[in-house]
Design a protein around this motif. Structure first.
Motif, PDB file in Angstrom:
ATOM      1  N   LYS A  11       7.418  13.808   0.600  1.00  0.00           N
ATOM      2  CA  LYS A  11       7.354  12.371   0.962  1.00  0.00           C
ATOM      3  C   LYS A  11       9.144  11.617  -0.550  1.00  0.00           C
ATOM      4  O   LYS A  11       8.203  12.136  -1.871  1.00  0.00           O
ATOM      5  N   ASN A  15      11.758   5.174  -6.379  1.00  0.00           N
ATOM      6  CA  ASN A  15      12.157   5.431  -8.028  1.00  0.00           C
ATOM      7  C   ASN A  15      12.643   6.948  -7.920  1.00  0.00           C
ATOM      8  O   ASN A  15      13.189   7.031  -9.228  1.00  0.00           O
ATOM      9  N   SER A 170       6.943  11.516  -6.813  1.00  0.00           N
ATOM     10  CA  SER A 170       7.477   9.944  -7.325  1.00  0.00           C
ATOM     11  C   SER A 170       7.516  10.539  -8.481  1.00  0.00           C
ATOM     12  O   SER A 170       8.358  11.254  -8.611  1.00  0.00           O
ATOM     13  N   ASN A 171       7.719   9.320  -9.722  1.00  0.00           N
ATOM     14  CA  ASN A 171       8.305   9.168 -10.666  1.00  0.00           C
ATOM     15  C   ASN A 171       7.305   9.876 -12.069  1.00  0.00           C
ATOM     16  O   ASN A 171       7.798   9.812 -12.880  1.00  0.00           O
ATOM     17  N   TYR A 176      -2.857  10.194 -13.286  1.00  0.00           N
ATOM     18  CA  TYR A 176      -3.420  10.136 -14.802  1.00  0.00           C
ATOM     19  C   TYR A 176      -4.985   9.889 -15.151  1.00  0.00           C
ATOM     20  O   TYR A 176      -5.423   8.677 -14.001  1.00  0.00           O
ATOM     21  N   TYR A 200      -9.265   5.331 -12.344  1.00  0.00           N
ATOM     22  CA  TYR A 200      -7.745   5.483 -12.804  1.00  0.00           C
ATOM     23  C   TYR A 200      -7.032   4.612 -12.995  1.00  0.00           C
ATOM     24  O   TYR A 200      -5.928   4.934 -13.903  1.00  0.00           O
ATOM     25  N   SER A 206       5.742   1.263 -10.184  1.00  0.00           N
ATOM     26  CA  SER A 206       7.031   2.087 -10.592  1.00  0.00           C
ATOM     27  C   SER A 206       8.404   0.677 -10.681  1.00  0.00           C
ATOM     28  O   SER A 206       7.992  -0.014  -9.626  1.00  0.00           O
ATOM     29  N   GLY A 212       3.080   1.488  -4.922  1.00  0.00           N
ATOM     30  CA  GLY A 212       2.402   1.493  -6.588  1.00  0.00           C
ATOM     31  C   GLY A 212       0.944   2.621  -5.924  1.00  0.00           C
ATOM     32  O   GLY A 212       0.651   3.153  -4.955  1.00  0.00           O
ATOM     33  N   LYS A 216      -0.976   5.285  -2.769  1.00  0.00           N
ATOM     34  CA  LYS A 216      -1.071   6.900  -2.583  1.00  0.00           C
ATOM     35  C   LYS A 216      -2.120   7.482  -2.215  1.00  0.00           C
ATOM     36  O   LYS A 216      -2.791   8.391  -1.767  1.00  0.00           O
TER      37      LYS A 216
HETATM   38  N1  LIG Z   1      -3.537   6.612 -13.060  1.00  0.00           N
HETATM   39  C1  LIG Z   1      -2.218   6.641 -13.088  1.00  0.00           C
HETATM   40  N2  LIG Z   1      -1.564   7.572 -12.909  1.00  0.00           N
HETATM   41  C2  LIG Z   1       0.077   7.599 -12.485  1.00  0.00           C
HETATM   42  N3  LIG Z   1       0.671   6.550 -11.743  1.00  0.00           N
HETATM   43  C3  LIG Z   1      -0.056   5.425 -12.121  1.00  0.00           C
HETATM   44  C4  LIG Z   1      -1.515   5.301 -12.417  1.00  0.00           C
HETATM   45  N4  LIG Z   1      -2.240   3.998 -12.425  1.00  0.00           N
HETATM   46  C5  LIG Z   1      -0.292   3.254 -11.700  1.00  0.00           C
HETATM   47  N5  LIG Z   1       0.233   4.563 -11.627  1.00  0.00           N
HETATM   48  C6  LIG Z   1       1.742   3.789 -11.667  1.00  0.00           C
HETATM   49  O1  LIG Z   1       1.971   4.323 -10.026  1.00  0.00           O
HETATM   50  C7  LIG Z   1       3.144   4.945 -10.036  1.00  0.00           C
HETATM   51  C8  LIG Z   1       4.278   5.797  -8.821  1.00  0.00           C
HETATM   52  O2  LIG Z   1       3.398   4.363  -7.575  1.00  0.00           O
HETATM   53  P1  LIG Z   1       4.882   3.770  -7.156  1.00  0.00           P
HETATM   54  O3  LIG Z   1       5.585   2.274  -7.648  1.00  0.00           O
HETATM   55  O4  LIG Z   1       4.570   3.585  -5.702  1.00  0.00           O
HETATM   56  O5  LIG Z   1       6.710   5.052  -6.546  1.00  0.00           O
HETATM   57  P2  LIG Z   1       6.893   5.506  -5.747  1.00  0.00           P
HETATM   58  O6  LIG Z   1       8.207   4.783  -5.331  1.00  0.00           O
HETATM   59  O7  LIG Z   1       7.692   6.887  -5.806  1.00  0.00           O
HETATM   60  O8  LIG Z   1       6.210   5.861  -4.425  1.00  0.00           O
HETATM   61  C9  LIG Z   1       3.659   5.277 -11.139  1.00  0.00           C
HETATM   62  O9  LIG Z   1       5.034   5.352 -12.259  1.00  0.00           O
HETATM   63  C10 LIG Z   1       2.307   4.355 -12.802  1.00  0.00           C
HETATM   64  O10 LIG Z   1       3.584   3.454 -12.507  1.00  0.00           O
END
Ligand SMILES: Nc1ncnc2c1ncn2[C@@H]1O[C@H](COP(=O)(O)OP(=O)(O)O)[C@@H](O)[C@H]1O
Ligand SMILES: N[C@@H](CCC(=O)OP(=O)(O)O)C(=O)O
Length: 360
Positions: A11, A15, A170-171, A176, A200, A206, A212, A216
């Motif tokens: 996938k 971003n 993802s980006n 984390y 967490y 993003s 978000g 995921k």
């Molecule tokens: N604990 C975490 N670890 C990593 N990312 C996180 C966490 N909590 C929130 N995020 C956010 O989730 C974002 C990725 O999800 P999303 O915006 O849906 O991306 P995509 O378009 O790739 O699906 C990251 O860029 C980050 O800002």
């Protein structure tokens, strides 16, 4: 090549494919196509789930009047999807690989027949060396009919196609153990079954994403419980896909450990079908305890206290415990009128057979 998986769904998030100004990042796209082509030539079966339609259409059209959010999404995706698939087509052609477009909706997963039609379509593409590039049909899926985001769609595709792994790009390098931007936090490398990560995850997303990190994580857990490895990694890192498949220990990512037992194909479909449930079976206390036990059991009319809704034979129903909380989903063996007649009776055939029962 000694790839650790030979059947994968990948996938690519919005971003990964969009620049900061919202335009399509063709350089990144081209790098990812090179990687997928390398895997494909090395004998790995790949289904791509690519976002980016809305984002790539946004820069192409200037609306004549103020559009609401649904109209914007429809207009941008109609234009953007054409642009996106065209790019993919040309980029893969440079490698001598043919790709095909599969646009789907959540509803298309609702009945077993539609589900199998879609699966067949992608199977025949793969058999003929064609890489399916899947996206939601954003032009016609509106609000309640939409997937939460493409993470949900990719989970359903990985499950439907019996993939060994789902790689969500993802980006960000993975999940984390705190706010990714804060010093001292690091990527969680492995997530065991049953581990709760909600502390967490921040709800922020993003720039161009829809779901978000929370969606995921939820999807990843569900898919891993079906025996499929799920990996969350950074699609902006060079050579990420071959690195994940060849050198996983040296490549930063979060990996959800899959369940070891096999889950049948029909159970996988049922697991993702909660949204299509037409009714509810409310179990009594004893049946709730038995169902929660270790033994594989079917749901018999004697254990059902109450039935909510009207449904046909083979529809999906929710299974509720004695407190009225949902505990799973199943395919019902009879229509609601017949089921109501059997309620509480001994010696009847199961309302939901174990083979068609998925418990959370
Ligand atoms: N604990 C975490 N670890 C990593 N990312 C996180 C966490 N909590 C929130 N995020 C956010 O989730 C974002 C990725 O999800 P999303 O915006 O849906 O991306 P995509 O378009 O790739 O699906 C990251 O860029 C980050 O800002
Ligand atoms: N179908 C949409 C994808 C939207 C979406 O959910 O994206 P993502 O945040 O990458 O999961 C598009 O192509 O723009």
């Amino acid at each position: 090549m000694d790839y650790q998986f030979h059947k994968i769904a990948v996938k690519i998030g919005s971003n990964v494919l969009t620049r900061r100004d919202g335009t399509l990042d063709v350089t990144r796209m081209s790098a990812l196509v090179d990687q997928v082509a390398e895997l494909h030539k090395g004998g790995v079966e790949v289904v791509l789930v690519s976002s980016g339609a809305v984002a790539s259409g946004r820069s192409e059209v200037k609306p004549q009047r103020r559009l609401d959010s649904v109209e914007q999404r429809q207009l941008f995706s109609a234009v953007g999807q054409a642009k996106l698939i065209n790019r993919y087509y040309e980029l893969f052609r440079e490698h001598g690989i043919t790709v095909g477009q599969v646009l789907t909706t959540k509803e298309s997963f609702g009945t077993r027949r539609h589900y199998l039609n879609q699966r067949n379509c992608m199977r025949v593409m793969l058999e003929n060396g064609v890489i399916p590039i899947v996206n939601e049909n954003d032009t016609i899926s509106v609000t309640e009919l939409m997937f939460t985001d493409n993470d949900e769609l990719s989970g359903m595709i990985a499950s439907m196609m019996d993939m060994q792994a789902l790689i969500i790009l993802s980006n960000i390098d993975g999940i984390y153990n705190g706010s990714p931007s804060e010093p001292g936090t690091s990527v969680i490398r492995e997530v065991e079954q049953g581990k709760d990560l909600s502390d967490y995850i921040r709800t922020e997303k993003s720039g161009f994403g829809r779901g978000g990190m929370l969606t995921k994580t939820t999807i990843a857990r569900k898919v891993a419980d079906e025996g499929i490895t799920v990996i969350i990694a950074n699609g902006k890192r060079d050579n990420i896909l071959p690195d994940l498949l060849l050198r996983p220990d040296e490549t930063v990512h979060t990996r959800f450990i899959p369940a070891s037992e096999e889950v049948s194909s029909v159970k996988k479909w049922i697991a993702h079908s909660e949204g299509f449930a037409k009714g509810e079976l409310h179990l009594n206390q004893h049946a709730t305890e038995v169902i929660r036990g270790d033994k594989a059991v079917s749901i018999l009319p004697i254990g059902v206290e109450r039935i909510v809704g009207d449904f046909e034979k083979d529809d999906i129903v929710k299974i509720m415990d004695a407190e009225g909380q949902p505990i799973g989903v199943g395919r019902i063996a009879t229509d609601s009128a017949e089921a109501r007649k059997q309620l509480g009776k001994h010696g009847q055939r199961p309302l939901v057979h174990y083979d068609y029962l998925y418990l959370d």
